[in-house]
Design an enzyme around this catalytic site. Structure first.
Site, PDB file in Angstrom:
ATOM      1  CE1 TYR A  90     -15.537   7.444   9.826  1.00 37.05           C
ATOM      2  CE2 TYR A  90     -13.316   6.932   9.111  1.00 37.05           C
ATOM      3  CZ  TYR A  90     -14.565   6.526   9.553  1.00 37.05           C
ATOM      4  OH  TYR A  90     -14.814   5.187   9.717  1.00 37.05           O
ATOM      5  CE1 TYR A 145      -3.523  -2.721   5.604  1.00 40.84           C
ATOM      6  CE2 TYR A 145      -3.503  -0.380   5.069  1.00 40.84           C
ATOM      7  CZ  TYR A 145      -3.481  -1.700   4.663  1.00 40.84           C
ATOM      8  OH  TYR A 145      -3.419  -2.013   3.326  1.00 40.84           O
ATOM      9  CB  THR A 173      -0.901  -0.021   1.263  1.00 35.54           C
ATOM     10  OG1 THR A 173      -1.532   1.239   1.419  1.00 35.54           O
ATOM     11  CG2 THR A 173      -0.098  -0.296   2.540  1.00 35.54           C
ATOM     12  CG  ASP A 174      -1.288   4.893  -0.874  1.00 34.55           C
ATOM     13  OD1 ASP A 174      -1.767   4.195   0.038  1.00 34.55           O
ATOM     14  OD2 ASP A 174      -1.956   5.737  -1.509  1.00 34.55           O
ATOM     15  CD  GLU A 175      -3.367   3.402   4.497  1.00 35.58           C
ATOM     16  OE1 GLU A 175      -3.109   3.195   5.702  1.00 35.58           O
ATOM     17  OE2 GLU A 175      -4.502   3.307   4.022  1.00 35.58           O
ATOM     18  CE  LYS A 197      -0.066  -4.608   2.899  1.00 37.07           C
ATOM     19  NZ  LYS A 197      -0.372  -5.960   2.315  1.00 37.07           N
ATOM     20  CG  ASP A 238     -10.912  12.848  11.684  1.00 37.38           C
ATOM     21  OD1 ASP A 238     -11.028  11.934  10.848  1.00 37.38           O
ATOM     22  OD2 ASP A 238     -10.135  13.810  11.540  1.00 37.38           O
ATOM     23  CG  ASN A 258      -7.203  -0.913  -5.426  1.00 39.09           C
ATOM     24  OD1 ASN A 258      -7.094  -1.899  -6.131  1.00 39.09           O
ATOM     25  ND2 ASN A 258      -6.151  -0.170  -5.098  1.00 39.09           N
TER      26      ASN A 258
END
Ligand code: NAD
Ligand code: DAU
Length: 335
Positions: free
Chosen positions: A204, A147, A120-122, A151, A269, A177
């Site tokens: 949020y 998360y 992921t980009d995260e 990753k 949020d 996605n």
């Protein structure tokens, strides 16, 4: 090609399996999936006779060893994937996303099998709103959530296994996605189905958070480009350069469903909520010739709305439980 697809009963993995069967008739596909709340055999029901399905955990050494031994390549999608859940039960993320990658890496090392890990980009953390920058391959990992940290942990193991043991592995980092078969806990399907059942769109915080949206088929075509032509050990970014604010997406969904925009509600949020993600995916285009095709966001989102409208049998049973969980969290956070 004998292909093992982990997480093939989830959103992106199931779309990958479908695309593979449609475009690569020579592929023999085995799916390994633990069928967590996020995976379902219903997602593969109409293609069940074209794949071998194994229910199992990617962190289970014995199951993974045997399946990898029988494979020529592995595409690793299996993961715990929802940020809101990671704030409640991070242990599941450590096990599936870090230990799972470790177990797979050891198995491909033993059996000399090619691996592609989907990430992921995260892992890079977030960017500021208005900052004139996108993350590049080679930027330092700086994850901010349980998360994304889990990753990043799996991806760091992969880098070390490539360098230390020479495993034949690649990794891709993709942006957000959307498309068919995505679980109703995620932003776009949650809001589409809220609108379809007469509820409100829950955004949020201030709604100014930005995500870089890509259609799932474009993501999966990029994964195939990497499997076909990618260089082992290399990292590839996958993104369509389609940054959108959450409120803007919510407004577009109202338009596409004919709903009044005053059904958009700003709610509590997410703690630690990343502001903006954006990737530079030009390496993939320059080196492997991939580029996204579903770039008309409005049209692709419209198709996604139509898909959810036509598939209430698939998501209907999950919807009230997911909303009840969100309501409990909001209630708990407000005390
Ligand atoms: P998803 O939650 O829809 O599906 C995950 C699948 O993995 C489910 O079928 C689940 O049953 C299975 N699974 C979970 N833990 C498992 C375990 N321990 N063993 C075996 N199977 C297990 O997720 P998704 O959105 O399809 O994401 C797939 C991959 O793509 C993930 O690795 C995710 O990090 C990555 N990714 C997702 C996005 C996105 O926008 N959805 C973007 C970039 C990268
Ligand atoms: O960037 C890639 C990542 O995208 C993947 O690695 C993750 O697996 C995937 O879940 C996704 O993470 P996000 O946290 O960005 O996705 P999510 O759909 O949960 O939320 C998208 C944005 O919408 C985010 O800014 C949070 C916000 N949001 C989400 C929900 C569920 C809302 O405003 N309201 C909501 O109800």
């Amino acid at each position: 090609m004998k292909l093992l697809v982990t997480g093939g009963a989830g959103f992106i993995g199931a779309n990958f399996v479908r695309r593979t069967l449609a475009t690569r008739p020579e592929a023999e596909v085995t799916v390994l999936d633990a069928l967590t709340y996020a995976g379902s055999l219903g997602t593969l029901a109409d293609i069940a006779d074209q794949v071998v399905f194994v229910k199992g955990d990617v962190a289970d050494e014995a199951v993974v060893d045997e399946l990898v031994r029988q494979s020529e390549a592995v595409v690793h999608f299996a993961a715990e994937t929802h940020n809101d859940n990671a704030l409640v039960n991070p242990g599941a993320f450590v096990r599936s996303n870090i230990v799972g990658s470790f177990v797979l890496l050891e198995a491909v090392r033993r059996h000399g099998v090619r691996l592609h890990q989907v990430s992921t980009d995260e892992v890079y953390g977030d960017l500021a709103l208005g900052e004139d920058r996108r993350f590049l391959e080679g930027d330092a990992f700086n994850p901010s959530s349980p998360y994304s940290a889990s990753k990043a942990g799996g991806d760091l193991l992969l880098r070390a296994w490539v360098r230390s043991f020479g495993v034949e592995a690649t990794v891709s980092h993709c942006t957000n996605n959307f498309g068919p078969w995505q679980h109703v806990e995620k932003f776009i399907p949650r809001q589409i189905t809220n609108l379809l059942v007469g509820g409100s769109v829950k955004v949020y915080g201030d709604g100014k958070h930005v995500r870089d949206w890509i259609h799932v088929d474009d993501h999966n075509d990029a994964v195939w480009a990497i499997l076909d032509k990618g260089e082992p050990g290399r990292t590839y970014h996958i993104g369509a350069g389609n940054e959108q604010g959450n409120l803007a997406v919510a407004q577009l969904l109202c338009e596409l469903t004919g709903a009044d925009p005053d059904r958009i509600e700003l709610v509590l949020d997410r703690p630690g909520h990343d502001r903006r993600y954006a990737l530079d995916a030009s390496r993939l285009t320059a080196e492997l010739g991939w580029s996204p095709r579903k770039t008309d966001f409005r049209a692709a989102l419209g198709e996604t709305v139509d898909w959810y409208r036509a598939h209430q049998d698939w998501w209907g049973a999950e919807k009230s439980g997911v909303e009840a969980q969100y309501a409990r969290r909001e209630h708990g956070a407000r005390g």
